[in-house]
Design a protein around this motif. Structure first.
Motif, mmCIF file in Angstrom:
data_model
loop_
_atom_site.group_PDB
_atom_site.id
_atom_site.type_symbol
_atom_site.label_atom_id
_atom_site.label_comp_id
_atom_site.label_asym_id
_atom_site.label_seq_id
_atom_site.Cartn_x
_atom_site.Cartn_y
_atom_site.Cartn_z
ATOM 1 N N VAL A 203 -38.190 -41.488 16.203
ATOM 2 C CA VAL A 203 -39.636 -41.740 16.229
ATOM 3 C C VAL A 203 -40.086 -42.124 17.633
ATOM 4 O O VAL A 203 -41.111 -41.642 18.139
ATOM 5 C CB VAL A 203 -40.010 -42.848 15.219
ATOM 6 C CG1 VAL A 203 -41.484 -43.227 15.357
ATOM 7 C CG2 VAL A 203 -39.710 -42.400 13.792
ATOM 8 N N GLY A 204 -39.307 -43.010 18.280
ATOM 9 C CA GLY A 204 -39.649 -43.406 19.639
ATOM 10 C C GLY A 204 -39.651 -42.228 20.594
ATOM 11 O O GLY A 204 -40.541 -42.098 21.443
ATOM 12 N N GLY A 205 -38.665 -41.353 20.457
ATOM 13 C CA GLY A 205 -38.621 -40.161 21.295
ATOM 14 C C GLY A 205 -39.825 -39.266 21.083
ATOM 15 O O GLY A 205 -40.352 -38.675 22.034
ATOM 16 N N LEU A 206 -40.289 -39.172 19.828
ATOM 17 C CA LEU A 206 -41.474 -38.360 19.523
ATOM 18 C C LEU A 206 -42.707 -38.942 20.207
ATOM 19 O O LEU A 206 -43.514 -38.212 20.791
ATOM 20 C CB LEU A 206 -41.683 -38.302 18.016
ATOM 21 C CG LEU A 206 -42.928 -37.537 17.533
ATOM 22 C CD1 LEU A 206 -42.868 -36.083 17.962
ATOM 23 C CD2 LEU A 206 -43.062 -37.639 16.016
ATOM 24 N N VAL A 207 -42.839 -40.267 20.161
ATOM 25 C CA VAL A 207 -43.980 -40.932 20.796
ATOM 26 C C VAL A 207 -43.990 -40.641 22.298
ATOM 27 O O VAL A 207 -45.025 -40.284 22.873
ATOM 28 C CB VAL A 207 -43.939 -42.455 20.543
ATOM 29 C CG1 VAL A 207 -45.002 -43.165 21.375
ATOM 30 C CG2 VAL A 207 -44.140 -42.752 19.060
ATOM 31 N N ILE A 208 -42.829 -40.806 22.939
ATOM 32 C CA ILE A 208 -42.761 -40.583 24.384
ATOM 33 C C ILE A 208 -42.944 -39.106 24.727
ATOM 34 O O ILE A 208 -43.562 -38.754 25.733
ATOM 35 C CB ILE A 208 -41.429 -41.106 24.966
ATOM 36 C CG1 ILE A 208 -41.243 -42.584 24.607
ATOM 37 C CG2 ILE A 208 -41.395 -40.927 26.475
ATOM 38 C CD1 ILE A 208 -42.374 -43.479 25.032
ATOM 39 N N THR A 209 -42.430 -38.223 23.875
ATOM 40 C CA THR A 209 -42.616 -36.788 24.093
ATOM 41 C C THR A 209 -44.092 -36.421 24.075
ATOM 42 O O THR A 209 -44.573 -35.642 24.902
ATOM 43 C CB THR A 209 -41.867 -35.973 23.017
ATOM 44 O OG1 THR A 209 -40.467 -36.260 23.101
ATOM 45 C CG2 THR A 209 -42.078 -34.483 23.218
ATOM 46 N N ALA B 247 -39.691 -50.136 33.165
ATOM 47 C CA ALA B 247 -39.817 -51.587 33.319
ATOM 48 C C ALA B 247 -40.322 -52.256 32.041
ATOM 49 O O ALA B 247 -39.709 -53.207 31.541
ATOM 50 C CB ALA B 247 -40.752 -51.906 34.488
ATOM 51 N N TRP B 248 -41.422 -51.771 31.503
ATOM 52 C CA TRP B 248 -41.996 -52.415 30.318
ATOM 53 C C TRP B 248 -41.215 -52.084 29.058
ATOM 54 O O TRP B 248 -41.122 -52.904 28.135
ATOM 55 C CB TRP B 248 -43.461 -52.030 30.171
ATOM 56 C CG TRP B 248 -44.309 -52.584 31.282
ATOM 57 C CD1 TRP B 248 -44.861 -51.893 32.324
ATOM 58 C CD2 TRP B 248 -44.665 -53.951 31.483
ATOM 59 N NE1 TRP B 248 -45.535 -52.735 33.170
ATOM 60 C CE2 TRP B 248 -45.444 -54.014 32.671
ATOM 61 C CE3 TRP B 248 -44.407 -55.131 30.785
ATOM 62 C CZ2 TRP B 248 -45.961 -55.204 33.158
ATOM 63 C CZ3 TRP B 248 -44.930 -56.320 31.274
ATOM 64 C CH2 TRP B 248 -45.690 -56.352 32.443
ATOM 65 N N GLY B 249 -40.628 -50.885 29.008
ATOM 66 C CA GLY B 249 -39.786 -50.535 27.861
ATOM 67 C C GLY B 249 -38.551 -51.418 27.800
ATOM 68 O O GLY B 249 -38.127 -51.861 26.731
ATOM 69 N N THR B 250 -37.971 -51.707 28.977
ATOM 70 C CA THR B 250 -36.798 -52.590 29.031
ATOM 71 C C THR B 250 -37.155 -54.005 28.587
ATOM 72 O O THR B 250 -36.396 -54.652 27.862
ATOM 73 C CB THR B 250 -36.220 -52.619 30.458
ATOM 74 O OG1 THR B 250 -35.909 -51.284 30.862
ATOM 75 C CG2 THR B 250 -34.955 -53.449 30.523
ATOM 76 N N GLY C 285 -36.553 -48.833 18.530
ATOM 77 C CA GLY C 285 -36.379 -47.449 18.961
ATOM 78 C C GLY C 285 -37.472 -46.949 19.883
ATOM 79 O O GLY C 285 -37.228 -46.104 20.753
ATOM 80 N N VAL C 286 -38.704 -47.476 19.721
ATOM 81 C CA VAL C 286 -39.815 -47.018 20.571
ATOM 82 C C VAL C 286 -39.631 -47.467 22.024
ATOM 83 O O VAL C 286 -39.625 -46.634 22.931
ATOM 84 C CB VAL C 286 -41.165 -47.495 20.006
ATOM 85 C CG1 VAL C 286 -42.299 -47.076 20.947
ATOM 86 C CG2 VAL C 286 -41.397 -46.898 18.620
ATOM 87 N N PRO C 287 -39.454 -48.773 22.304
ATOM 88 C CA PRO C 287 -39.188 -49.139 23.702
ATOM 89 C C PRO C 287 -37.862 -48.596 24.210
ATOM 90 O O PRO C 287 -37.706 -48.343 25.404
ATOM 91 C CB PRO C 287 -39.186 -50.675 23.672
ATOM 92 C CG PRO C 287 -38.927 -51.050 22.259
ATOM 93 C CD PRO C 287 -39.563 -49.963 21.440
#
Length: 419
Positions: free
Chosen positions: A275-281, A294-297, A328-330
């Motif tokens: 799901v996180g990969g889909l959001v970033i894609t 930076a913010w994801g970490t 999973g999103v960050p």
């Protein structure tokens, strides 16, 4: 403009034949890896009932990565990445077969040898893969989308492979695992053969492995972004070693849950990554890789700490499933940002050796953390030690937000921006 971005993204994902072949090969090969790793880990413990034997398998996978990671990166830079991926897949398919001979605890040593040999090959594949992918993205503005898509493939492979590994070891034993993993390597090799992309540039004159390794080290030392990534890889190894060693005891001893909950948590982790990969894609070109990293970490570290510390208040297992899915999103954001930063600050002819250095450093700290985690957990407790993972991610985010806070140009190329 939004419609144009969507159309461009659609073309990238559906009309790039080489990228589709690459991602398909990655999905097949990594599914096979998860099948084998899951089944072997289960079978080793079933045959020996020894945690030491399980630890020995982990060491057999990590030590070759530490020793050969940097060397593999230098060698990959000397050769065609596509051929390197084909060769490593074929070699891996050939060396898997001896695991089918394991029948009892007295022959478990075969698994250790196979694990060690396959992980001697693995660094060459991973460096070649990391070096080839940017060229398949075609343009730097596609890096975030392609990296997020590749991460989705990894999580899908993990979800499918872990489930199949458990089924196959129950139905057909180690022979079934060997057949499945061999088939995955050979199919992946065929898919990579069909990739047409070649490097536009050619390797420079060879100066020796040690000199080229030092050149890679110099590239990292003199690049602010790569120094931040080096800190990230080193610290992530510490956290991953603690997590890998203590997560099962965390579920069993801290949450008081069994194997079904453990499996549900691992599945939730993979689904969250998808799901996180889909959001970033979908974010694609609009996403700044430095902000993603930076913010994801930072978000990943905070959620990690919440995951490992909430049992101090309530030891119910459902928050663990929820939190590890949300993380999973960050997780997808930081990985897409990290890989894009790496790809944007390295060249085609040196990318392999830089990647090898980073991964070798990570595996070294992971190995050290693995060796220490069990001992420290016995003296100070599981929660303080496993929480190390969240702490190191938060620390990395502080480093990234501080060091990457100003614009800096090198040779006319922007290598840092405000985060």
């Amino acid at each position: 403009m939004e419609k144009s971005l969507r159309r461009s993204r659609w073309r990238l994902l559906t009309e790039n034949r080489d990228l589709s072949l690459f991602l398909s090969a990655s999905l097949v090969s990594q599914t096979g890896d998860w099948i084998l790793d899951t089944g072997m880990a289960f079978q080793v413990y079933l045959l020996t009932h020894s945690t030491l034997a399980s630890a020995a398998v982990m060491l057999a996978t990590q030590i070759p990565q530490v020793v050969l990671g940097s060397v593999a990166g230098v060698i990959v830079d000397r050769h065609d990445r596509r051929r390197m991926m084909i060769g490593t897949n074929v070699i891996s398919a050939l060396v898997i077969w001896p695991v089918a001979l394991v029948q009892d605890s007295g022959s478990v040593w075969i698994i250790l040898v196979v694990a060690a040999v396959t992980n001697c090959v693995s660094p060459f594949f991973s460096s070649a893969e990391a070096s080839l992918l940017p060229g398949l993205a075609r343009r730097p503005e596609n890096f975030v989308t392609v990296n997020a898509l590749h991460a989705q493939v990894r999580n899908v492979a993990r979800l499918i492979g872990a489930a199949l590994g458990g089924i196959l070891i129950t139905v057909g034993g180690l022979t079934a695992l060997a057949v499945a993993d061999t088939a995955s390597f050979l199919v992946a090799a065929v898919l990579v053969v069909a990739i047409r992309h070649r490097l536009a540039s050619t390797p420079t004159r060879r100066t020796g492995l040690l000199a080229e390794w030092r050149a890679g080290l110099a590239i990292v030392r003199h690049n602010r972004v790569l120094l931040v990534l080096a800190a990230f890889f080193l610290l992530r190894g510490v956290g991953e070693g603690a997590m890998g060693t203590l997560f099962a005891p965390f579920v069993n001893d801290v949450l008081g849950a069994g194997g079904s909950v453990y499996g549900a948590i691992l599945a939730a982790q993979a689904i969250g990554g998808i799901v996180g990969g889909l959001v970033i894609t979908l974010a694609g070109r609009r996403a700044s890789p430095r902000r993603l990293f930076a913010w994801g970490t930072l978000a990943f570290g905070i959620l990690d700490l919440a995951l490992f510390l909430y049992p101090l208040i309530d030891a119910s297992s459902w928050p663990a499933v929820l939190l590890i899915a949300v993380v999973g999103v960050p997780g997808a954001a930081l990985n897409a940002g990290m890989l894009t930063l790496f790809q944007s600050t390295t060249g085609d002819l040196t990318r392999g050796r830089v990647f090898g250095l980073l991964v070798s450093a990570e595996n070294a700290t992971m190995l050290l953390s693995t060796l220490l985690a069990g001992t420290l957990a016995g003296s100070v407790g599981i929660i303080p030690v496993i929480s190390t993972q969240g702490v190191v991610y938060v620390l990395t985010s502080v480093i990234a937000l501080t060091v990457l806070s100003r614009r800096r140009r090198s040779g006319g190329v922007l290598v840092s921006e405000p985060v």
